[in-house]
Design an enzyme around this catalytic site. Structure first.
Site, PDB file in Angstrom:
ATOM      1  N   CYS A 205       0.837  -1.199   0.000  1.00 44.27           N
ATOM      2  CA  CYS A 205       0.000   0.000   0.000  1.00 44.27           C
ATOM      3  C   CYS A 205       0.873   1.250   0.000  1.00 44.27           C
ATOM      4  CB  CYS A 205      -0.893  -0.034   1.231  1.00 44.27           C
ATOM      5  SG  CYS A 205      -1.800   1.485   1.521  1.00 44.27           S
TER       6      CYS A 205
ATOM      7  N   CYS B 154       1.272   3.976   3.965  1.00 47.93           N
ATOM      8  CA  CYS B 154       2.287   3.990   5.024  1.00 47.93           C
ATOM      9  C   CYS B 154       3.649   3.681   4.422  1.00 47.93           C
ATOM     10  CB  CYS B 154       1.981   2.910   6.062  1.00 47.93           C
ATOM     11  SG  CYS B 154       0.516   3.240   7.034  1.00 47.93           S
TER      12      CYS B 154
ATOM     13  N   CYS C 263       4.547  21.771   7.547  1.00 50.27           N
ATOM     14  CA  CYS C 263       4.392  20.348   7.226  1.00 50.27           C
ATOM     15  C   CYS C 263       5.586  19.851   6.422  1.00 50.27           C
ATOM     16  CB  CYS C 263       3.079  20.090   6.497  1.00 50.27           C
ATOM     17  SG  CYS C 263       2.872  21.110   5.046  1.00 50.27           S
TER      18      CYS C 263
END
Ligand code: SAH
Length: 457
Positions: free
Chosen positions: A77, A80, A412
């Protein structure tokens, strides 16, 4: 080394994307899914002159920091990147990333960095923290309808309706939608052929209010037998909003611009601290509510408000930080480029009876200089929370001219943070505190808050 060569490598470092880094006779290999401290067998997939990218074949001697991932598809995936790394080690990695960027890009002295950095705020329980999930819908090889995630960097869907970062109710919702689609012969969208109907399912969950929103993104104007779907979804405890988002474009952008109501209201509400926010399918809203409260409290404490201050909150989104600070300040001005977000910000202010917040639509680097030249606006504190690319240099110039006592920089991307802090410190500010907040456990992302104070002259 050359393509297809295999080698045994001990992992000594972590790259910015979470990959393991090791050397074979001085030749550097980047190996996805290898954890610092592992000895692994890897196969070279792409070889450059001095470094290459290799695929993990086998873990020969696992690192003490290696853990079994909670999610069975953690490697495939794209969501993560570092789930196989112990959470303590993840936090260490993120803090190092911030410090290294301050040193390498910001040019700050390592001793200074060590002395201003406070311990990163991690989560007590780093799973099931996301209040938002977007699942692509498609078919698997056997032809069954599936909901899942894109495999890293592709548009191939892997079936997975129970992401460990998302809330448990996602699975129940997706099962209902898939069953409804099978029974009522509703086609999933096919990206290549640009046909079929259901593209994505967006789910949002209010952690405090327990309100649930489901939004089906469709390549059409309506769904057949909508009442079958809404009747079943409506039985889920907390279901508050079911909507459609019309997206008929050939695009990677998930959401369409138009939202149609199907059932209930077309928004949910939630709280951060004691401030209530309205969240629509298209609103930007921080995805980790537990850590967002930690982040905003940190920004609030760095702002050092005692009630009489004038604060500018640049890049304010739907006014979340602005309203959080307004209760402790004399006046807060928010600036944001997206008009709908400012509408939400104003609505959120009204909802909470906050009258000392005023919002401007526009680019921070245009609004602030304009207000400063024209109206001589003033700031005791300026808070910025820019997107990854950081602040425009002209905005930093205006901030330096306005000379606020404090600047709170929420970032961020610590690389652009370091670049911008260098400019601010050359212009008369000093870094007093820096702290990471882990908003996204198991990914390589980290939020940073920095406090700058004007040098005494
Ligand atoms: N502080 C908010 C949002 C931060 S995300 C929160 O915590 O929720 C960054 C925001 O900056 C986004 O809402 C984006 O739309 C906005 N933005 C991007 N470029 C901008 C610019 N040049 N001027 C003002 N806002 C901008």
């Amino acid at each position: 080394m050359q393509k297809n060569d295999t080698a045994v490598v001990t992992i000594e470092d972590i790259g910015v994307n979470g990959e393991g880094i090791g050397k074979v006779d001085g030749y550097t290999l980047f190996i996805k899914d290898a954890v610092i401290g592992d000895t692994v067998e890897a196969k070279v997939m792409k070889a450059k002159k001095n470094y290459g990218y290799a695929k993990l074949l086998k873990v020969i001697d696992p690192s003490p920091a290696r853990v079994r991932p909670a999610c069975p598809i953690a490697r495939q995936c794209g969501g993560c990147q570092i789930q196989e790394m112990d959470y303590e080690k993840q936090l260490w990695f993120k803090e190092e990333k911030i410090k290294n960027n301050l040193e390498r890009i910001g040019g700050f002295d390592r001793d200074l960095i060590e002395s201003v950095t406070e311990e990163i705020c991690g989560m007590e329980s780093p799973y099931r923290y996301r209040n938002k999930a977007q699942f692509p819908i498609g078919r698997n090889k056997e032809g069954h309808i599936i909901a899942g995630f894109y495999a890293g960097r592709t548009h191939h869907i892997i079936a997975q309706d129970d992401c460990m970062l998302g809330v448990q109710v996602n699975k129940e919702i997706l099962e209902i939608i898939v069953r409804y689609m099978e029974e009522c012969q509703v086609e999933p969208y096919d990206e290549e052929k640009h046909n079929g109907l259901v593209r994505h399912v967006l789910i949002r969950y209010g952690f405090i209010t327990k309100e649930i929103m489901v939004c089906l993104v469709i390549n059409g104007e309506r769904v057949p037998n909508a009442e079958v779907l809404t009747e079943r979804l409506g039985r889920i405890l907390g279901m508050t909003s079911i909507t459609l988002s019309v997206n008929k474009e050939k695009t990677n952008v998930i959401m369409g611009k138009e939202i149609k109501s199907l059932w209930g209201q077309d928004y949910i509400t939630d709280y951060i601290g004691d401030v209530q926010y309205r969240i629509s399918p298209l609103s930007f809203y921080q995805v980790n509510p537990v850590q967002t409260e930690v982040l905003y409290n940190l920004a609030l404490s760095y702002a050092g408000l005692s009630g009489g201050e004038t604060v500018w909150d640049l890049y304010c989104g739907i006014g979340t930080i602005s309203l959080f600070l307004a209760k402790k300040a004399k006046m807060v001005y928010g600036v944001e480029i997206i008009p709908q977000a400012i509408e939400d910000a104003r609505d959120n202010a009204r909802r909470n009876g906050i009258e000392n917040a005023k919002f401007f639509v526009g680019k921070a680097e245009e609004v602030l200089p304009r207000e400063y030249e024209k109206n001589q606006v003033y700031a005791d504190v300026i808070v910025v929370d820019p997107p990854r690319k950081g602040c425009d240099e002209s905005l930093l110039d205006t901030m330096l001219r306005m000379q606020p006592k404090r600047i709170v920089y929420v970032s961020c991307d610590s690389a652009t943070l370091a670049r911008d802090l260098k400019i601010l410190c050359e212009g008369g500010y000093e870094i007093v505190k820096v702290r990471g907040v882990d908003q996204f456990p198991h990914t390589v992302h980290v939020e940073t808050v920095a406090l700058l104070i004007r040098n005494a002259v």
